[in-house]
Motif scaffolding. Structure first.
Motif: not given
Length: 90
Positions: A48-74
């Motif tokens: 589950e953590i590996n899937l989450r980390d892959s999703s985070i990286y994918s979203e980051y590569m698609n332009g989502v900011s690191r701050n937004s990702l931090a808020e989204k994934y707590f």
């Protein structure tokens, strides 16, 4: 984790030897190195953590900011940075 009374599993000689060092207290006896299982190997947590980390990286590569990702994934921004760096090196 529950405890087991020493007198139920150990010979009296061993109990008496242990009592020269400690008595009437709880002690933890670790597993032998050969019997230890890697973290997450008995549950789906690692997957589950590996899937989450892959999703985070994918979203980051698609332009989502690191701050937004931090808020989204707590997670902290520093954790997001660590995940991005780890995923980038794969």
């Amino acid at each position: 984790m529950c405890y087991i009374a020493a007198k139920e599993v150990l010979p009296i000689e061993i109990i008496e030897l242990i009592q020269t060092y400690i008595e009437g207290e709880y002690i933890y006896i670790p597993k032998k190195e050969a019997n230890k299982k890697p973290w997450g190997s008995t549950t789906t947590t690692r997957k589950e953590i590996n899937l989450r980390d892959s999703s985070i990286y994918s979203e980051y590569m698609n332009g989502v900011s690191r701050n937004s990702l931090a808020e989204k994934y707590f997670l902290s921004k520093k954790s997001i940075d660590r995940i991005i760096l780890k995923e980038k090196s794969k």
